[in-house]
Design a protein around this motif. Sequence first.
Motif, PDB file in Angstrom:
ATOM      1  N   MET A   1       0.747  -1.260  -0.109  1.00 56.44           N
ATOM      2  CA  MET A   1      -0.319   0.234  -0.042  1.00 56.44           C
ATOM      3  C   MET A   1       0.896   1.346  -0.108  1.00 56.44           C
ATOM      4  O   MET A   1       1.794   1.272   0.676  1.00 56.44           O
ATOM      5  N   ASN A   2       0.475   2.259  -0.843  1.00 55.15           N
ATOM      6  CA  ASN A   2       1.232   3.372  -0.889  1.00 55.15           C
ATOM      7  C   ASN A   2       0.050   4.635  -0.359  1.00 55.15           C
ATOM      8  O   ASN A   2      -0.854   4.437  -1.003  1.00 55.15           O
ATOM      9  N   VAL A   3       0.503   5.473   0.387  1.00 56.93           N
ATOM     10  CA  VAL A   3      -0.141   6.469   0.853  1.00 56.93           C
ATOM     11  C   VAL A   3       0.294   7.875   0.277  1.00 56.93           C
ATOM     12  O   VAL A   3       1.387   8.337   0.374  1.00 56.93           O
ATOM     13  N   THR A   4      -0.654   8.716  -0.048  1.00 60.00           N
ATOM     14  CA  THR A   4      -0.274   9.924  -0.460  1.00 60.00           C
ATOM     15  C   THR A   4      -1.501  11.130   0.354  1.00 60.00           C
ATOM     16  O   THR A   4      -2.553  10.541   0.620  1.00 60.00           O
ATOM     17  N   VAL A   5      -0.934  12.233   0.580  1.00 59.79           N
ATOM     18  CA  VAL A   5      -1.891  12.937   1.218  1.00 59.79           C
ATOM     19  C   VAL A   5      -2.030  14.459   0.343  1.00 59.79           C
ATOM     20  O   VAL A   5      -0.765  14.758  -0.194  1.00 59.79           O
ATOM     21  N   ASP A   6      -3.097  15.039   0.237  1.00 62.08           N
ATOM     22  CA  ASP A   6      -3.098  16.313  -0.200  1.00 62.08           C
ATOM     23  C   ASP A   6      -3.238  17.585   0.894  1.00 62.08           C
ATOM     24  O   ASP A   6      -4.507  17.604   1.418  1.00 62.08           O
ATOM     25  N   GLU A   7      -2.073  17.970   1.073  1.00 55.08           N
ATOM     26  CA  GLU A   7      -2.035  19.136   2.109  1.00 55.08           C
ATOM     27  C   GLU A   7      -2.913  20.094   2.161  1.00 55.08           C
ATOM     28  O   GLU A   7      -3.426  20.676   2.877  1.00 55.08           O
ATOM     29  N   ASP A   8      -3.233  20.462   0.735  1.00 59.75           N
ATOM     30  CA  ASP A   8      -4.213  21.557   0.426  1.00 59.75           C
ATOM     31  C   ASP A   8      -5.701  21.343   0.922  1.00 59.75           C
ATOM     32  O   ASP A   8      -6.263  22.036   1.139  1.00 59.75           O
ATOM     33  N   LYS A   9      -5.932  20.001   0.950  1.00 63.10           N
ATOM     34  CA  LYS A   9      -7.381  19.526   1.179  1.00 63.10           C
ATOM     35  C   LYS A   9      -7.469  19.605   2.588  1.00 63.10           C
ATOM     36  O   LYS A   9      -8.555  19.267   3.246  1.00 63.10           O
ATOM     37  N   CYS A  10      -6.302  19.303   3.363  1.00 65.46           N
ATOM     38  CA  CYS A  10      -6.432  18.711   4.799  1.00 65.46           C
ATOM     39  C   CYS A  10      -6.970  19.897   5.640  1.00 65.46           C
ATOM     40  O   CYS A  10      -6.434  21.310   5.252  1.00 65.46           O
ATOM     41  N   CYS A  11      -7.771  19.672   6.568  1.00 63.73           N
ATOM     42  CA  CYS A  11      -8.479  20.524   7.261  1.00 63.73           C
ATOM     43  C   CYS A  11      -8.099  20.581   8.619  1.00 63.73           C
ATOM     44  O   CYS A  11      -8.613  21.355   9.746  1.00 63.73           O
ATOM     45  N   GLU A  50      -8.888   2.823   7.321  1.00 56.62           N
ATOM     46  CA  GLU A  50      -9.894   3.546   8.269  1.00 56.62           C
ATOM     47  C   GLU A  50      -9.489   5.103   8.458  1.00 56.62           C
ATOM     48  O   GLU A  50     -10.522   5.867   8.229  1.00 56.62           O
ATOM     49  N   ALA A  51      -8.457   5.511   8.256  1.00 62.38           N
ATOM     50  CA  ALA A  51      -8.020   7.054   8.478  1.00 62.38           C
ATOM     51  C   ALA A  51      -8.581   7.698   7.334  1.00 62.38           C
ATOM     52  O   ALA A  51      -9.205   8.661   7.082  1.00 62.38           O
ATOM     53  N   ALA A  52      -8.407   7.001   5.903  1.00 61.20           N
ATOM     54  CA  ALA A  52      -8.574   7.549   4.699  1.00 61.20           C
ATOM     55  C   ALA A  52     -10.224   7.606   4.610  1.00 61.20           C
ATOM     56  O   ALA A  52     -10.672   8.593   4.197  1.00 61.20           O
ATOM     57  N   THR A  53     -11.073   6.325   5.254  1.00 56.42           N
ATOM     58  CA  THR A  53     -12.372   6.641   5.220  1.00 56.42           C
ATOM     59  C   THR A  53     -12.779   7.830   5.994  1.00 56.42           C
ATOM     60  O   THR A  53     -13.854   8.581   5.388  1.00 56.42           O
ATOM     61  N   VAL A  54     -12.507   7.985   7.017  1.00 55.01           N
ATOM     62  CA  VAL A  54     -12.988   8.936   7.953  1.00 55.01           C
ATOM     63  C   VAL A  54     -12.561  10.425   7.624  1.00 55.01           C
ATOM     64  O   VAL A  54     -13.025  11.093   8.340  1.00 55.01           O
ATOM     65  N   CYS A  55     -11.616  10.581   6.784  1.00 48.97           N
ATOM     66  CA  CYS A  55     -11.203  11.905   6.490  1.00 48.97           C
ATOM     67  C   CYS A  55     -12.221  12.850   6.027  1.00 48.97           C
ATOM     68  O   CYS A  55     -12.716  12.418   4.861  1.00 48.97           O
ATOM     69  N   PRO A  56     -12.400  13.953   6.628  1.00 45.95           N
ATOM     70  CA  PRO A  56     -13.862  14.610   6.429  1.00 45.95           C
ATOM     71  C   PRO A  56     -13.409  15.354   4.834  1.00 45.95           C
ATOM     72  O   PRO A  56     -14.404  15.618   4.151  1.00 45.95           O
ATOM     73  N   THR A  57     -12.120  15.411   4.565  1.00 48.66           N
ATOM     74  CA  THR A  57     -11.827  16.226   3.213  1.00 48.66           C
ATOM     75  C   THR A  57     -11.404  15.205   1.952  1.00 48.66           C
ATOM     76  O   THR A  57     -10.844  15.916   1.010  1.00 48.66           O
ATOM     77  N   ALA A  58     -11.422  13.947   2.378  1.00 45.65           N
ATOM     78  CA  ALA A  58     -10.750  13.052   1.407  1.00 45.65           C
ATOM     79  C   ALA A  58      -9.344  13.310   1.146  1.00 45.65           C
ATOM     80  O   ALA A  58      -8.970  13.128  -0.033  1.00 45.65           O
ATOM     81  N   ALA A  59      -8.599  13.829   1.760  1.00 45.33           N
ATOM     82  CA  ALA A  59      -7.050  14.448   1.600  1.00 45.33           C
ATOM     83  C   ALA A  59      -6.060  13.206   1.557  1.00 45.33           C
ATOM     84  O   ALA A  59      -4.972  13.145   0.976  1.00 45.33           O
ATOM     85  N   ILE A  60      -6.582  11.972   1.961  1.00 45.05           N
ATOM     86  CA  ILE A  60      -5.914  10.793   2.193  1.00 45.05           C
ATOM     87  C   ILE A  60      -6.216  10.049   0.871  1.00 45.05           C
ATOM     88  O   ILE A  60      -7.202   9.450   0.839  1.00 45.05           O
ATOM     89  N   GLU A  61      -5.087   9.598  -0.030  1.00 46.74           N
ATOM     90  CA  GLU A  61      -5.070   8.609  -1.054  1.00 46.74           C
ATOM     91  C   GLU A  61      -4.443   7.420  -0.893  1.00 46.74           C
ATOM     92  O   GLU A  61      -3.239   7.433  -0.606  1.00 46.74           O
ATOM     93  N   LEU A  62      -4.899   6.198  -1.058  1.00 45.98           N
ATOM     94  CA  LEU A  62      -4.264   4.887  -0.990  1.00 45.98           C
ATOM     95  C   LEU A  62      -4.322   4.161  -2.412  1.00 45.98           C
ATOM     96  O   LEU A  62      -5.322   4.115  -2.932  1.00 45.98           O
ATOM     97  N   THR A  63      -3.115   3.621  -2.796  1.00 45.01           N
ATOM     98  CA  THR A  63      -2.882   3.099  -3.995  1.00 45.01           C
ATOM     99  C   THR A  63      -2.158   1.570  -3.409  1.00 45.01           C
ATOM    100  O   THR A  63      -1.578   1.668  -2.788  1.00 45.01           O
ATOM    101  N   PRO A  64      -2.619   0.761  -4.399  1.00 42.08           N
ATOM    102  CA  PRO A  64      -1.734  -0.656  -3.895  1.00 42.08           C
ATOM    103  C   PRO A  64      -0.616  -0.709  -4.560  1.00 42.08           C
ATOM    104  O   PRO A  64      -0.154  -0.094  -5.267  1.00 42.08           O
TER     105      PRO A  64
END
Length: 66
Positions: A1-11, A50-64
């Motif tokens: 699993m690879n994780v990326t975050v969009d800091e601009d979306k993060c609240c 779970e963290a990606a699912t509950v993120c209110p701004t969908a700032a977390i992206e998961l890729t296999p």
Amino acid sequence: MNVTVDEDKCCGAGQCVLIAPVVFDQREEDGVVDLLDAAPPPEHHAAVREAATVCPTAAIELTPND
């Protein structure tokens, strides 16, 4: 699993840090997510999903991993 975050979306809600503190942290100055591990080991995958699912701004992206 690879994780990326969009800091601009993060609240700064911080749910990701509470759920997966080994993978996520928050910057002191503004509360924006700080990705600690972009390729977490399998034992952390469920928490990261779970963290990606509950993120209110969908700032977390998961890729296999390929």
